[in-house]
Design a protein around this motif. Structure first.
Motif, PDB file in Angstrom:
ATOM      1  N   LEU A 151      20.925  -0.723 -27.776  1.00 49.94           N
ATOM      2  CA  LEU A 151      22.362  -0.592 -27.536  1.00 49.94           C
ATOM      3  C   LEU A 151      22.671   0.679 -26.747  1.00 49.94           C
ATOM      4  O   LEU A 151      23.510   0.676 -25.832  1.00 49.94           O
ATOM      5  CB  LEU A 151      23.099  -0.582 -28.877  1.00 49.94           C
ATOM      6  N   LEU A 152      21.999   1.761 -27.080  1.00 51.75           N
ATOM      7  CA  LEU A 152      22.206   3.018 -26.358  1.00 51.75           C
ATOM      8  C   LEU A 152      21.820   2.881 -24.887  1.00 51.75           C
ATOM      9  O   LEU A 152      22.525   3.360 -23.994  1.00 51.75           O
ATOM     10  CB  LEU A 152      21.391   4.136 -27.012  1.00 51.75           C
ATOM     11  N   LEU A 153      20.700   2.234 -24.620  1.00 52.54           N
ATOM     12  CA  LEU A 153      20.235   2.082 -23.238  1.00 52.54           C
ATOM     13  C   LEU A 153      21.124   1.141 -22.434  1.00 52.54           C
ATOM     14  O   LEU A 153      21.344   1.349 -21.241  1.00 52.54           O
ATOM     15  CB  LEU A 153      18.797   1.563 -23.225  1.00 52.54           C
ATOM     16  N   GLN A 154      21.623   0.114 -23.077  1.00 55.68           N
ATOM     17  CA  GLN A 154      22.374  -0.903 -22.349  1.00 55.68           C
ATOM     18  C   GLN A 154      23.845  -0.549 -22.151  1.00 55.68           C
ATOM     19  O   GLN A 154      24.450  -0.952 -21.155  1.00 55.68           O
ATOM     20  CB  GLN A 154      22.261  -2.247 -23.086  1.00 55.68           C
ATOM     21  N   GLN A 155      24.420   0.235 -23.069  1.00 58.51           N
ATOM     22  CA  GLN A 155      25.863   0.454 -23.008  1.00 58.51           C
ATOM     23  C   GLN A 155      26.282   1.910 -22.836  1.00 58.51           C
ATOM     24  O   GLN A 155      27.462   2.176 -22.612  1.00 58.51           O
ATOM     25  CB  GLN A 155      26.528  -0.110 -24.271  1.00 58.51           C
ATOM     26  N   HIS A 156      25.345   2.837 -22.929  1.00 59.09           N
ATOM     27  CA  HIS A 156      25.736   4.245 -22.904  1.00 59.09           C
ATOM     28  C   HIS A 156      24.890   5.056 -21.921  1.00 59.09           C
ATOM     29  O   HIS A 156      23.915   4.555 -21.355  1.00 59.09           O
ATOM     30  CB  HIS A 156      25.652   4.829 -24.314  1.00 59.09           C
ATOM     31  N   ALA A 157      25.281   6.301 -21.734  1.00 56.83           N
ATOM     32  CA  ALA A 157      24.596   7.193 -20.791  1.00 56.83           C
ATOM     33  C   ALA A 157      23.320   7.739 -21.424  1.00 56.83           C
ATOM     34  O   ALA A 157      23.332   8.168 -22.582  1.00 56.83           O
ATOM     35  CB  ALA A 157      25.524   8.339 -20.400  1.00 56.83           C
ATOM     36  N   TRP A 158      22.227   7.731 -20.663  1.00 51.12           N
ATOM     37  CA  TRP A 158      20.965   8.221 -21.206  1.00 51.12           C
ATOM     38  C   TRP A 158      20.123   8.893 -20.128  1.00 51.12           C
ATOM     39  O   TRP A 158      20.276   8.632 -18.934  1.00 51.12           O
ATOM     40  CB  TRP A 158      20.172   7.099 -21.870  1.00 51.12           C
ATOM     41  N   VAL A 159      19.246   9.765 -20.594  1.00 49.49           N
ATOM     42  CA  VAL A 159      18.313  10.476 -19.718  1.00 49.49           C
ATOM     43  C   VAL A 159      16.954  10.495 -20.404  1.00 49.49           C
ATOM     44  O   VAL A 159      16.862  10.823 -21.590  1.00 49.49           O
ATOM     45  CB  VAL A 159      18.754  11.937 -19.464  1.00 49.49           C
ATOM     46  N   GLU A 160      15.916  10.126 -19.663  1.00 48.55           N
ATOM     47  CA  GLU A 160      14.555  10.253 -20.193  1.00 48.55           C
ATOM     48  C   GLU A 160      13.842  11.395 -19.482  1.00 48.55           C
ATOM     49  O   GLU A 160      13.999  11.580 -18.273  1.00 48.55           O
ATOM     50  CB  GLU A 160      13.749   8.972 -19.996  1.00 48.55           C
ATOM     51  N   PHE A 161      13.037  12.139 -20.242  1.00 46.86           N
ATOM     52  CA  PHE A 161      12.190  13.188 -19.688  1.00 46.86           C
ATOM     53  C   PHE A 161      10.732  12.804 -19.950  1.00 46.86           C
ATOM     54  O   PHE A 161      10.109  13.289 -20.902  1.00 46.86           O
ATOM     55  CB  PHE A 161      12.499  14.539 -20.332  1.00 46.86           C
ATOM     56  N   PRO A 162      10.166  11.910 -19.127  1.00 48.29           N
ATOM     57  CA  PRO A 162       8.764  11.521 -19.346  1.00 48.29           C
ATOM     58  C   PRO A 162       7.833  12.672 -19.021  1.00 48.29           C
ATOM     59  O   PRO A 162       8.194  13.598 -18.287  1.00 48.29           O
ATOM     60  CB  PRO A 162       8.573  10.359 -18.364  1.00 48.29           C
ATOM     61  N   LYS A 163       6.632  12.624 -19.582  1.00 44.43           N
ATOM     62  CA  LYS A 163       5.635  13.651 -19.279  1.00 44.43           C
ATOM     63  C   LYS A 163       5.381  13.663 -17.782  1.00 44.43           C
ATOM     64  O   LYS A 163       5.124  12.625 -17.172  1.00 44.43           O
ATOM     65  CB  LYS A 163       4.330  13.342 -20.024  1.00 44.43           C
ATOM     66  N   LEU A 164       5.472  14.844 -17.172  1.00 43.14           N
ATOM     67  CA  LEU A 164       5.340  14.938 -15.726  1.00 43.14           C
ATOM     68  C   LEU A 164       3.891  14.785 -15.291  1.00 43.14           C
ATOM     69  O   LEU A 164       2.975  15.317 -15.925  1.00 43.14           O
ATOM     70  CB  LEU A 164       5.870  16.286 -15.230  1.00 43.14           C
ATOM     71  N   TYR A 165       3.696  14.053 -14.188  1.00 42.75           N
ATOM     72  CA  TYR A 165       2.386  14.013 -13.553  1.00 42.75           C
ATOM     73  C   TYR A 165       2.131  15.369 -12.890  1.00 42.75           C
ATOM     74  O   TYR A 165       3.061  16.144 -12.657  1.00 42.75           O
ATOM     75  CB  TYR A 165       2.329  12.911 -12.496  1.00 42.75           C
ATOM     76  N   GLU A 166       0.865  15.624 -12.554  1.00 42.16           N
ATOM     77  CA  GLU A 166       0.530  16.930 -11.981  1.00 42.16           C
ATOM     78  C   GLU A 166       1.305  17.193 -10.693  1.00 42.16           C
ATOM     79  O   GLU A 166       1.804  18.296 -10.475  1.00 42.16           O
ATOM     80  CB  GLU A 166      -0.972  17.021 -11.713  1.00 42.16           C
ATOM     81  N   ARG A 167       1.429  16.180  -9.843  1.00 43.80           N
ATOM     82  CA  ARG A 167       2.163  16.396  -8.589  1.00 43.80           C
ATOM     83  C   ARG A 167       3.642  16.659  -8.861  1.00 43.80           C
ATOM     84  O   ARG A 167       4.302  17.376  -8.102  1.00 43.80           O
ATOM     85  CB  ARG A 167       1.993  15.194  -7.661  1.00 43.80           C
ATOM     86  N   GLU A 168       4.171  16.080  -9.953  1.00 39.18           N
ATOM     87  CA  GLU A 168       5.563  16.336 -10.310  1.00 39.18           C
ATOM     88  C   GLU A 168       5.729  17.752 -10.849  1.00 39.18           C
ATOM     89  O   GLU A 168       6.774  18.377 -10.645  1.00 39.18           O
ATOM     90  CB  GLU A 168       6.032  15.309 -11.342  1.00 39.18           C
ATOM     91  N   VAL A 169       4.705  18.252 -11.536  1.00 35.58           N
ATOM     92  CA  VAL A 169       4.750  19.631 -12.018  1.00 35.58           C
ATOM     93  C   VAL A 169       4.802  20.589 -10.831  1.00 35.58           C
ATOM     94  O   VAL A 169       5.535  21.585 -10.850  1.00 35.58           O
ATOM     95  CB  VAL A 169       3.534  19.945 -12.913  1.00 35.58           C
ATOM     96  N   VAL A 170       4.042  20.287  -9.776  1.00 34.32           N
ATOM     97  CA  VAL A 170       4.059  21.125  -8.575  1.00 34.32           C
ATOM     98  C   VAL A 170       5.474  21.183  -8.004  1.00 34.32           C
ATOM     99  O   VAL A 170       5.981  22.258  -7.664  1.00 34.32           O
ATOM    100  CB  VAL A 170       3.070  20.583  -7.519  1.00 34.32           C
ATOM    101  N   ASN A 171       6.127  20.041  -7.902  1.00 41.20           N
ATOM    102  CA  ASN A 171       7.501  20.014  -7.387  1.00 41.20           C
ATOM    103  C   ASN A 171       8.452  20.756  -8.319  1.00 41.20           C
ATOM    104  O   ASN A 171       9.363  21.457  -7.867  1.00 41.20           O
ATOM    105  CB  ASN A 171       7.965  18.565  -7.212  1.00 41.20           C
TER     106      ASN A 171
END
Length: 365
Positions: A151-171
């Motif tokens: 219900l939260l994902l379908q009807q409300h505002a949400w943010v996920e912080f997935p574990k960053l890949y190494e290249r994402e850590v560089v950025n």
């Protein structure tokens, strides 16, 4: 609705009545939590209209009761629930109360959930949502989630912080240094990651120290020689230097550094792990079209575009046969360490000699 510009929203945007923040990257999750609290306390310095609860200690009914309270001398009140995974995963009558509220939330309350332990099916869902080819996967993941999460994902505002890949850590590091008012040259960036690793809490601590140094020294760009004494980890720096020396085919320099690692740091196993990862990346280079743009090669290798030329140059120095020889030498050295067949210093030195003989043989052709 997935939020893209959540920092701007938490700083000055209009907050929706229900928010969900979750993910494995705990530094970013904690940062969002602190940013929201700062916003709420700025709007209500008395704290009369802000409740911070632990999802492990309250029931869904209590959360809903708090959310239904009218604000005191203010337009809105807020209920912030930390460690919300247990609360959102409950069933029975208690959960029905929460589900009913989520379907018709009170508009004068901001109800925010924070969780670092989302259901397995939802991990990485934000990446699927952003990828047009994975929309079906994202929808399926959402449908498999517990009812409150769904219900939260379908009807409300949400943010996920997935574990960053190494290249994402560089950025992320590049963005963070700009925020702190300085930049890292490519060798300094690689040295930082080799020394500190990819944990954002530790990286942020080091970047704050480097920012103070850059300000005091009036430097806009820091290079490796600037930051090496500040990182407080000579072992990782010498491992980085060893990788560089091996990649450049510098036999005497590589053996000198290896001797230091053996006699002072006793880090033979760690050195073998770093070199193995390095040559596995060179093995990947062999499978790529080297005429492709650096950004494309970087994505394939999982590294920042800054470092692509270094890996390509090293691959050309070793060739496929040299990379195979290096990986075999490292495997044999690791086995010798585990079995005690060779003394640690002998195993590491022998591996480096064999690796660089492969580079010499290829360059002589």
């Amino acid at each position: 609705m997935m939020l893209e510009h959540w920092e701007q929203l938490l700083s000055q945007g209009t907050l929706p009545p229900v928010l969900l923040f979750f993910g494995e990257e705990q530094f970013l999750l904690q940062e969002a939590y602190q940013l929201l609290l700062q916003r709420l306390r700025r709007e209500d310095p008395t704290g009369m209209n802000v409740d911070v609860l632990s999802g492990a200690e309250v029931s869904p009914r209590e959360v809903v009761e708090r959310a239904r309270i009218y604000p005191v001398f203010a337009e809105r009140r807020a209920v912030v629930v930390r460690d919300a995974e247990r609360l959102l995963g409950q069933g029975g009558t208690q959960q029905e109360v929460l589900l009913s509220y989520l379907q018709e939330p009170v508009q004068t309350t901001v109800l925010a959930f924070f969780s670092s332990a989302a259901p397995e099916a939802l991990r990485g869902i934000s990446r699927s949502v952003r990828n047009p080819r994975q929309q079906t996967k994202a929808k399926s993941a959402s449908e498999r989630a517990p009812r409150a999460w769904r219900l939260l994902l379908q009807q409300h505002a949400w943010v996920e912080f997935p574990k960053l890949y190494e290249r994402e850590v560089v950025n992320w590091v590049a963005q963070r240094t700009r925020r702190y008012g300085f930049e890292l040259a490519p060798p300094a960036l690689e040295l930082l990651l080799a020394t500190v690793g990819t944990e954002l809490f530790e990286l942020d601590n080091e970047l704050r120290k480097l920012a103070l140094f850059a300000q005091a020294a009036q430097l806009q760009v820091l290079d490796a020689e600037h930051i090496a004494p500040l990182l407080g980890a000579s072992r990782a720096y010498t491992v980085f230097e060893l990788q560089q020396a091996v990649g450049l085919g510098q036999r005497e320099e590589a053996l000198r550094i290896a001797q230091y690692l053996q006699q002072v740091e006793r880090q033979e196993a760690g050195v073998l792990a770093v070199l193995t990862r390095y040559f596995l990346l060179l093995w990947k280079v062999a499978e790529l079209d080297l005429s492709a743009p650096a950004e494309s090669l970087a994505r394939a290798l999982g590294v920042h575009p800054f470092f692509v030329s270094e890996y390509v140059a090293a691959f050309r120095r070793f060739g496929v046969a040299g990379v195979e020889r290096a990986l075999l030498a490292l495997f044999q050295a690791e086995r010798a360490l585990k079995t005690g067949e060779l003394a640690p210093e002998v195993a590491l030195t022998q591996a480096i000699v064999q690796i660089l003989e492969g580079a010499t043989a290829h360059s002589d052709r």
